[in-house]
Design an enzyme around this catalytic site. Structure first.
Site, PDB file in Angstrom:
ATOM      1  N   VAL B  18     -23.980 -58.696  10.670  1.00 17.40           N
ATOM      2  CA  VAL B  18     -23.654 -58.661   9.069  1.00 17.40           C
ATOM      3  C   VAL B  18     -22.189 -58.778   8.961  1.00 17.40           C
ATOM      4  CG1 VAL B  18     -23.640 -57.578   6.968  1.00 17.40           C
ATOM      5  CG2 VAL B  18     -25.684 -57.170   8.543  1.00 17.40           C
ATOM      6  N   LYS B 208     -34.957 -46.238   1.791  1.00 16.53           N
ATOM      7  CA  LYS B 208     -34.642 -46.894   0.492  1.00 16.53           C
ATOM      8  C   LYS B 208     -35.368 -46.580  -0.518  1.00 16.53           C
ATOM      9  CE  LYS B 208     -34.219 -50.865   3.652  1.00 16.53           C
ATOM     10  NZ  LYS B 208     -35.002 -51.963   4.692  1.00 16.53           N
ATOM     11  N   GLY B 309     -31.357 -59.673   8.018  1.00 15.32           N
ATOM     12  CA  GLY B 309     -31.075 -60.816   8.610  1.00 15.32           C
ATOM     13  C   GLY B 309     -29.511 -60.944   8.315  1.00 15.32           C
TER      14      GLY B 309
END
Lengths: 438, 438
Positions: B18, B208, B309
């Protein structure tokens, strides 16, 4: 002893379905909103045209109603415009900003016609102008494009942004009925207006396409820049043909970055198109809205929800009220729009798209060769051809060619169709539709 | 002669997938970002653990790499934390804020464990702390909940927020294969880690769920408050049973407002559940994420996209970088989170849910009566019962009862299942799964 913070004054322009829902929620959620903003919100007036009407169901002090909108906007920290139309909405918004108020509006027509005037006024007066409710009702889409994707590069936005036309096309798909009959049913159910022109001719979607394009591509795009085709020509036969190739017909607002012959530009257009059943937009049924965004980094995103109605629209308006109120409390200005990219809006001919063409042809050898030659001459590559004989209820058989092309410029595709119509062996071009969402 | 505005200094903590994507985009999109922010962004350093590694593909001046993260955070306007884990991430973030920097982080574990410490520090130092990338990768979901829905009342958030488990469950559904075999396939394809515990046991989704619950309900919710069940017990038979009743199995992060016996509270939980194929979440395939939000005004909304991703996560990080940079340019502070509502997080027993229970029973009269009596005694209403005889590959026939309940408290449902297991006529409770999304 602590003093309660002074309330922020909210003025509401318009007491219709959306205005009424906003007024009701400001009262119902007063405590929550005060906590979320950091200061209470106080409704100081509602400008209406007909002051005598019974509005007791809003639970609002009748003394708050006024017909003097011009005066009301001078005494508010936040002005909420939900009257719609160009004037007097524009003058009232500009006056509100001159008097130091931040503005929340749901007025897509005004923003799409004259947004830059309003954005410039907001910047000049150091106030916020937010309008999440103008596109796709309750669905948060403008803030995600403007803020969440501000560090990404958006390639394409494809939206189902008009609930009426989606309801009509979905009902045609489900029932097999024709356009006129289905619009009448939608009117009876309250999904279409008595005069459905703004919806079925694509004017409403075009205004939203202009707003989406402006934000996505940092460029000024107005309604007049958007190529617009409505759904009045979509037939039951078109929808059946779409089904046969695994597609549905949707009215799409498409905003995309295109490499034109003179460099990059924007294609902004509204038209019915086939999309494959496997595409997430294909499953958007009834009067729902959805916006599909393709970005370089984020990849494919979709935002889905209710695009209209009093409470959903009010939800978006109230979110913006909280946002501009928070700016008052926290200082500074909220993020706005920019038009630095100044990309040209390309004519429809330069849009890159695919066509689905149905031809009724003479039933004799050499027809396919003649048709294929026309495509080749225009430089349009064919993806699939299907030949079939259709027998109608009068027992008349017709030879049909159904052709789906690869991507090409709309100009080349359009010229191809024109030339096909002139062929001796082609009796009729029975339908032409674009194909999107591969 | 005009002077170019001074750049805003960006420090990057972490040079992995990232961090690398963020560094690359800061360079690639430098002009666009400068226009969108109003000032250029200048990358002033990247803190890494192994300075000698070849990072030439990032196209970053090698002099920018440092192992001294503590020093780096003292000389930036914006600190981007993408190292993950609790320490040293927390200390570095707190130090950055003490030194006046706004912070962007993707660190769900830290936010879910100790978010309030960070929020308080941001408020105390008058800086912004944004973390859109922490939940559902590229999908804008935190900003819409915090800002766009700030004038609405959220009833329920149901998220598919872990790509690995969605990939595994979807592949099991498609192939009919079992859990272990499918995880191995996911590992080979790069969709699951060598040690998949954090994903398949639901820890990632629980973090989350804590973040989503905190924002949606203006209450402090930490990972430890979230009831968590993973997917390791989900069998091919469970998935086939789901299919038979028109459902798919998904690992869901559910955050909902519940009226408990002592007043309103929050149910925050992660567990596999059946959802009907007609529900928008059912069509979320492969490693995609989606978050479904039910609000009083807005109605049903769904946000869909890639949840992981390098590039998608970097897109969310870059959006936050632009947001905090704009605040620097426009003044004030951006909106943050609040915890004014202070709702209790209820134990799982008080969650309202539905159960799908499969029982292997004695094949004799009176079994259904005995089973139904247990449900009745626990006050759980039955929606459907299906009796069937299943013959396995050794030609052994077993009598099965498949029961779907109406909504009841999880405590009552759980007690019902315990009591069923003790019945003489019940050989085995072969599966118990919750049903969501009606």
């Amino acid at each position: 002893m602590t003093t309660a913070p002074a309330p922020l004054r909210v003025a509401l322009l318009g007491g219709g379905v959306v205005g009424g829902a906003v007024a009701r929620q400001l009262a119902l959620q007063a405590d929550d909103l005060a906590h979320r903003v950091g200061r209470p919100l106080e409704l100081v007036g509602i400008a209406v045209r007909r002051p005598g009407r019974d509005r007791s169901e809003l639970g609002v002090d009748p003394a708050l109603f006024t017909t003097d909108a011009e005066e009301l906007v001078t005494r508010a920290d936040i002005v909420v415009e939900v009257i719609g139309g160009i004037e007097p909405a524009r003058s009232l918004i500009l006056s509100a900003m001159e008097h130091g108020a931040s503005v929340v509006t749901a007025n897509k027509a005004l923003l799409a016609e004259d947004g830059p005037t309003l954005y410039a006024a907001a910047a000049a007066h150091g106030v916020d102008l937010y309008y999440e409710a103008a596109v796709a009702g309750a669905i948060p889409i403008l803030r995600p494009i403007r803020d969440s994707l501000a560090g990404d590069s958006i390639r394409r936005v494809i939206g189902i942004v008009n609930g009426t036309t989606n309801f009509v096309l979905d009902a045609m798909d489900t029932s097999g009925a024709g356009f006129t009959e289905t619009v009448e049913r939608a009117q009876a159910l309250g999904y279409a207006e008595a005069d459905p022109t703004a919806d079925v001719e694509g004017f409403d979607a075009a205004a939203k396409a202009a707003i989406l394009s402006s934000l996505a591509f940092h460029t000024r795009v107005s309604s007049a820049d958007v190529h617009r085709e409505g759904i009045t020509e979509v037939s039951a036969r078109d929808i059946a043909a779409a089904r046969e190739m695994g597609c549905v017909v949707k009215l799409l607002a498409i905003c995309e970055r295109v490499d034109g012959p003179d460099g990059p530009g924007i294609s902004a257009r509204v038209h019915p198109a086939l999309i494959p059943l496997s595409h997430p937009l294909a499953s958007v049924r009834e009067a729902y809205n959805a916006v599909f965004v393709e970005a370089e980094g984020a990849g494919d995103l979709m935002f889905y929800g209710q695009g209209a109605g009093g409470d959903p629209t009010a939800s978006a308006v109230l979110g913006d009220i909280v946002a501009v109120a928070r700016t008052r409390v926290l200082g500074g200005r909220g993020p706005g729009e920019s038009a630095y990219a100044e990309l040209p809006v390309l004519p429809i001919g330069q849009a890159i798209t695919r066509y689905h063409v149905s031809l009724e042809v003479a039933d004799k050898p050499g027809v396919l060769a003649a048709v294929a030659t026309v495509f080749a001459r225009q430089g349009v590559s064919i993806e699939t051809v299907r030949q079939q004989v259709v027998t109608d209820d009068q027992d008349v058989s017709r030879a049909m060619l159904i052709i789906v092309t690869h991507a090409a410029t709309d100009a080349a595709l359009s010229a191809t169709v024109d030339e096909l119509a002139g062929l001796d062996t082609v009796n009729e071009v029975t339908s032409v539709m674009r194909v999107e969402g591969n």
